[in-house]
Design a protein around this motif. Structure first.
Motif, PDB file in Angstrom:
ATOM      1  N   LEU A  19     -10.454  -1.682   9.184  1.00 10.30           N
ATOM      2  CA  LEU A  19     -11.693  -1.457   9.925  1.00 10.30           C
ATOM      3  C   LEU A  19     -11.611  -0.167  10.727  1.00 10.30           C
ATOM      4  CD1 LEU A  19     -14.470  -2.358  10.906  1.00 10.30           C
ATOM      5  CD2 LEU A  19     -13.324  -3.731  12.661  1.00 10.30           C
ATOM      6  N   VAL A  20     -10.514   0.031  11.431  1.00 11.64           N
ATOM      7  CA  VAL A  20     -10.346   1.265  12.211  1.00 11.64           C
ATOM      8  C   VAL A  20     -10.275   2.478  11.287  1.00 11.64           C
ATOM      9  CG1 VAL A  20      -8.793   2.528  13.766  1.00 11.64           C
ATOM     10  CG2 VAL A  20      -9.282   0.109  14.175  1.00 11.64           C
ATOM     11  N   SER A  21      -9.615   2.340  10.145  1.00  8.61           N
ATOM     12  CA  SER A  21      -9.568   3.442   9.169  1.00  8.61           C
ATOM     13  C   SER A  21     -10.967   3.817   8.719  1.00  8.61           C
ATOM     14  CB  SER A  21      -8.720   3.049   7.960  1.00  8.61           C
ATOM     15  OG  SER A  21      -7.362   2.889   8.317  1.00  8.61           O
ATOM     16  N   ALA A  22     -11.799   2.801   8.475  1.00 15.84           N
ATOM     17  CA  ALA A  22     -13.182   3.059   8.066  1.00 15.84           C
ATOM     18  C   ALA A  22     -13.958   3.766   9.172  1.00 15.84           C
ATOM     19  CB  ALA A  22     -13.867   1.754   7.683  1.00 15.84           C
ATOM     20  N   ILE A  23     -13.755   3.327  10.409  1.00 19.45           N
ATOM     21  CA  ILE A  23     -14.458   3.937  11.546  1.00 19.45           C
ATOM     22  C   ILE A  23     -14.042   5.391  11.721  1.00 19.45           C
ATOM     23  CG2 ILE A  23     -14.630   3.871  14.082  1.00 19.45           C
ATOM     24  CD1 ILE A  23     -14.490   0.746  13.774  1.00 19.45           C
ATOM     25  N   ILE A  24     -12.746   5.661  11.627  1.00 16.65           N
ATOM     26  CA  ILE A  24     -12.260   7.038  11.777  1.00 16.65           C
ATOM     27  C   ILE A  24     -12.704   7.895  10.590  1.00 16.65           C
ATOM     28  CG2 ILE A  24     -10.165   8.464  11.848  1.00 16.65           C
ATOM     29  CD1 ILE A  24      -8.923   6.184  13.535  1.00 16.65           C
ATOM     30  N   THR A  25     -12.652   7.320   9.391  1.00 17.99           N
ATOM     31  CA  THR A  25     -13.125   8.032   8.203  1.00 17.99           C
ATOM     32  C   THR A  25     -14.598   8.400   8.357  1.00 17.99           C
ATOM     33  OG1 THR A  25     -11.526   6.938   6.752  1.00 17.99           O
ATOM     34  CG2 THR A  25     -13.467   7.858   5.704  1.00 17.99           C
ATOM     35  N   ALA A  27     -16.290   8.631  11.233  1.00 14.96           N
ATOM     36  CA  ALA A  27     -16.453   9.565  12.356  1.00 14.96           C
ATOM     37  C   ALA A  27     -16.187  11.007  11.934  1.00 14.96           C
ATOM     38  CB  ALA A  27     -15.515   9.169  13.495  1.00 14.96           C
ATOM     39  N   LEU A  28     -15.189  11.197  11.074  1.00  9.97           N
ATOM     40  CA  LEU A  28     -14.787  12.543  10.648  1.00  9.97           C
ATOM     41  C   LEU A  28     -15.380  12.933   9.300  1.00  9.97           C
ATOM     42  CD1 LEU A  28     -10.993  12.339  11.605  1.00  9.97           C
ATOM     43  CD2 LEU A  28     -12.832  13.420  12.912  1.00  9.97           C
ATOM     44  N   ILE A  53     -18.483   2.681   4.474  1.00 11.60           N
ATOM     45  CA  ILE A  53     -18.793   4.092   4.702  1.00 11.60           C
ATOM     46  C   ILE A  53     -20.255   4.397   4.396  1.00 11.60           C
ATOM     47  CG2 ILE A  53     -18.283   6.449   3.907  1.00 11.60           C
ATOM     48  CD1 ILE A  53     -16.141   5.172   5.713  1.00 11.60           C
ATOM     49  N   SER A  54     -20.904   5.152   5.283  1.00 11.11           N
ATOM     50  CA  SER A  54     -22.310   5.534   5.091  1.00 11.11           C
ATOM     51  C   SER A  54     -22.477   6.985   4.644  1.00 11.11           C
ATOM     52  CB  SER A  54     -23.092   5.332   6.399  1.00 11.11           C
ATOM     53  OG  SER A  54     -23.031   3.999   6.836  1.00 11.11           O
ATOM     54  N   ASN A  55     -21.557   7.851   5.052  1.00 10.00           N
ATOM     55  CA  ASN A  55     -21.743   9.274   4.760  1.00 10.00           C
ATOM     56  C   ASN A  55     -21.456   9.585   3.286  1.00 10.00           C
ATOM     57  OD1 ASN A  55     -19.049  10.998   4.369  1.00 10.00           O
ATOM     58  ND2 ASN A  55     -18.586   9.313   5.781  1.00 10.00           N
ATOM     59  N   SER A  56     -21.947  10.709   2.832  1.00 12.45           N
ATOM     60  CA  SER A  56     -21.811  11.084   1.414  1.00 12.45           C
ATOM     61  C   SER A  56     -20.664  12.062   1.170  1.00 12.45           C
ATOM     62  CB  SER A  56     -23.120  11.706   0.906  1.00 12.45           C
ATOM     63  OG  SER A  56     -23.460  12.843   1.681  1.00 12.45           O
ATOM     64  N   VAL A 197     -19.750  -0.055  11.718  1.00 13.74           N
ATOM     65  CA  VAL A 197     -18.800   1.053  11.539  1.00 13.74           C
ATOM     66  C   VAL A 197     -19.423   2.367  11.987  1.00 13.74           C
ATOM     67  CG1 VAL A 197     -17.606   2.439   9.789  1.00 13.74           C
ATOM     68  CG2 VAL A 197     -17.404  -0.057   9.761  1.00 13.74           C
ATOM     69  N   GLN A 198     -20.675   2.587  11.629  1.00 19.17           N
ATOM     70  CA  GLN A 198     -21.355   3.826  12.014  1.00 19.17           C
ATOM     71  C   GLN A 198     -21.512   3.917  13.536  1.00 19.17           C
ATOM     72  OE1 GLN A 198     -25.354   4.364  10.361  1.00 19.17           O
ATOM     73  NE2 GLN A 198     -24.734   6.388   9.663  1.00 19.17           N
TER      74      GLN A 198
END
Length: 212
Positions: A19-25, A27-28, A53-56, A197-198
């Motif tokens: 979960l934290v990996s997803a949040i940091i991924t 965020a960056l 993950i939401s970003n592309s 996460v976002q």
């Protein structure tokens, strides 16, 4: 511009590294890679992160090792007559044009990958900075500070702490005793999803970039 890798490790198993990996991924808007996946029946951590993950911009890369048994990597590998090798992990490290690569470990720092080496040895060989994940539970102060001691013994560069869940408010004590910075605290949620996460990624992004 060279890629900046970040290794996510935790104070134990089940502390919320994925979960934290997803949040940091998120965020960056980083790429994501888990070198060793042990246990396939319930899906992989890479699949979980991909779903959050939401970003592309993020690419989720193939693991160096996929092991069927949900066990310590050295045991799961032995069950398949495989010996995990650090040089194989080094060679498999993704080449990416992304500015950041988030790497997720298996369990904690002293999880064995073979009869002689541990996750801490993998981090040392890859020469990457570490983010430590601590989940708040009775006993986590001890586990957190033991993890910090191993980082110091291995001379691993530590970016800071992300705390997951809430039991008691002793995050700042762990920060003070360890000497490693505070990045953020992720509240408990029954069902993590992309929106959660976002939201958490937005919350920690400024502090995370400040420490990087």
């Amino acid at each position: 511009m060279a890629t900046k890798p970040i290794f996510i490790t935790g104070i134990g198993t089940g502390v919320g590294k994925s979960l934290v990996s997803a949040i940091i991924t998120e965020a960056l808007q980083a790429d994501y890679w888990k070198p060793i996946q042990a246990g396939l029946d319930d899906g992989t951590d890479a699949t979980t992160v991909q779903q959050y993950i939401s970003n592309s911009n993020t690419t989720v890369h193939q693991e160096a090792y996929q092991l069927k048994m949900p066990a310590s990597p050295h045991i799961a590998a032995a069950a398949e007559n495989i010996v995990l090798e650090i040089n194989t992990i080094q060679k498999a490290m993704p080449v990416t044009n992304n500015l950041f690569l988030v790497m997720e470990g298996a369990g904690g720092l002293m999880v064995p990958i073979n009869q002689h080496q541990f996750i801490a040895d993998v981090i040392k060989a890859l020469n990457v900075p570490v983010i430590l994940v601590s989940r708040n539970y009775l006993g986590s102060i001890n586990h957190s500070l033991l993890t910090a001691m191993v980082c110091k013994q291995y001379n691993l560069p530590v970016i800071g702490w992300v705390f997951n869940d809430h039991y008691l408010h002793y995050e700042q004590e762990i920060v003070n005793w360890s000497g490693f910075p505070y990045i953020g605290s992720i509240p408990f949620t029954e069902q993590p999803n992309r929106q959660f996460v976002q939201e958490q990624a937005t919350k920690i992004k400024e502090r995370l970039i400040e420490l990087l």
